[in-house]
Design an enzyme around this catalytic site. Structure first.
Site, PDB file in Angstrom:
ATOM      1  N   HIS A  19      38.242  39.252  35.527  1.00 23.51           N
ATOM      2  CA  HIS A  19      39.063  38.042  35.659  1.00 23.51           C
ATOM      3  C   HIS A  19      38.804  37.017  34.564  1.00 23.51           C
ATOM      4  CE1 HIS A  19      40.795  38.795  39.668  1.00 23.51           C
ATOM      5  NE2 HIS A  19      39.707  39.545  39.822  1.00 23.51           N
ATOM      6  N   GLU A  47      40.687  34.552  33.834  1.00 21.30           N
ATOM      7  CA  GLU A  47      41.167  33.229  34.265  1.00 21.30           C
ATOM      8  C   GLU A  47      40.110  32.463  35.066  1.00 21.30           C
ATOM      9  OE1 GLU A  47      41.910  36.023  35.571  1.00 21.30           O
ATOM     10  OE2 GLU A  47      42.103  35.858  37.752  1.00 21.30           O
ATOM     11  N   CYS A  93      43.236  42.543  37.683  1.00 19.82           N
ATOM     12  CA  CYS A  93      42.909  42.946  39.056  1.00 19.82           C
ATOM     13  C   CYS A  93      44.162  43.467  39.755  1.00 19.82           C
ATOM     14  CB  CYS A  93      42.278  41.762  39.793  1.00 19.82           C
ATOM     15  SG  CYS A  93      41.321  42.259  41.241  1.00 19.82           S
TER      16      CYS A  93
END
Lengths: 227, 81
Positions: free
Chosen positions: A197, A199, A88
């Site tokens: 994302h 994570e 991002c």
């Protein structure tokens, strides 16, 4: 054997550093906090540039962060082969730093998009994707307003020819990215950036659409342990 | 003292989604006869000294390094009269 050390960078305005550090630890690594104002990579084996709105996205996303003192250390290290992953805002910073080709622009629909997104892994020839199989479709959260990947025709052709497109959106292009590109790598393959994302998708408990993000962290830790 | 203007515009081949949205809004507001709008950025750089060639060369360097992303944007540097 000591755990592999993955640096997680925090800029003013970074949001996802805690999730990134947690994902590193979840996969068995040691997460090392790196501060944007320090000219010190603390001897880490790899670096994760997390998402957020570093420096308030002033001027252009990543344009100011790219000149942070830490980046003056990170840019030459990445050019010398240090594995770096940007998600991002981290992807935007890597493009602004010219560690990755192209740029990220306002979504074609102009809306901020927050949703679960299908993504195809197009290249496993990076230290961050080696644990996947090529062509595998995964689901990760996306949340961005400026994720439309653009590059000039020659760059785009070179990316495709060299297999540098690492991730492509499937089931609909959310932001108008050229060639449905969700993530790319540099020529050497050690630097990877993507808008989705990983994570945020490592544990069932958090309501993530999948645990497909784990593959990024197991990939890099295996690579570092075997290095 | 001199003021130097740096205009930054998206390269012509880059889709300007914001400019298009503005262009689409204009007819609704009663403005007709507009075929396209492109949106850019204008920087007013105040110099401590005169806008001589050395200073302008510095401003061009600023534009190239920070004010514009030359992957997607072009810039022009002009001295304000």
């Amino acid at each position: 054997m000591s755990a592999a050390r993955v640096g997680v960078v925090t800029f003013p305005g970074t949001l996802d550093d805690q999730d990134a550090a947690r994902a590193v630890r979840h996969a068995g690594g040691e997460a090392v906090p790196l501060w944007h104002a320090d000219r010190d990579l603390k001897g880490v084996d790899a670096v994760f540039l997390p998402g957020g709105f570093s420096y308030g996205d002033y001027l252009r996303c990543g344009a100011i962060s790219r000149f942070a003192p830490l980046m003056e250390e990170l840019i030459p290290a990445a050019r010398a082969g240090l594995p770096v992953l940007g998600t991002c805002n981290g992807f935007q910073i890597l493009c602004e730093a010219h560690l990755l080709p192209g740029a990220l622009m306002r979504n074609a629909g102009l809306h901020y998009i927050c949703r679960d997104q299908g993504i195809r892994v197009e290249s496993t020839a990076t230290p961050w994707t080696s644990d996947f199989t090529e062509g595998r479709e995964i689901v990760l959260p996306i949340k961005h307003g400026e994720g439309r990947y653009v590059a000039d025709e020659a760059t785009l052709a070179a990316l495709e020819a060299n297999g540098q497109v690492v991730f492509r959106y499937v089931g609909g292009n959310p932001n108008g990215s050229l060639n449905d590109i969700a993530g790319v790598r540099n020529e050497a393959g050690n630097v990877v950036g993507l808008m989705p994302h990983p994570e945020h998708a490592v544990e069932d408990l958090t309501g993530a659409p999948s645990t497909d993000g784990r593959g990024f962290f197991t990939s890099i830790l295996k690579k570092l342990v075997n290095a | 003292m001199a003021r130097v203007i740096v205009d930054v515009m998206l390269k012509p081949e880059i889709l300007d989604a914001q400019g298009q949205a503005i262009a689409r809004a204009l007819p609704r507001l009663g403005f007709s006869g507009v075929s396209a709008v492109r949106q850019g950025k204008r920087f007013e750089v105040e110099l401590e000294g005169p806008a001589d060639e050395a200073a302008l060369s510095d401003v061009r360097k600023m534009a190239e390094t920070l004010l514009a992303n030359t992957v997607i944007e072009d810039f022009t540097v002009t001295v304000e009269a």
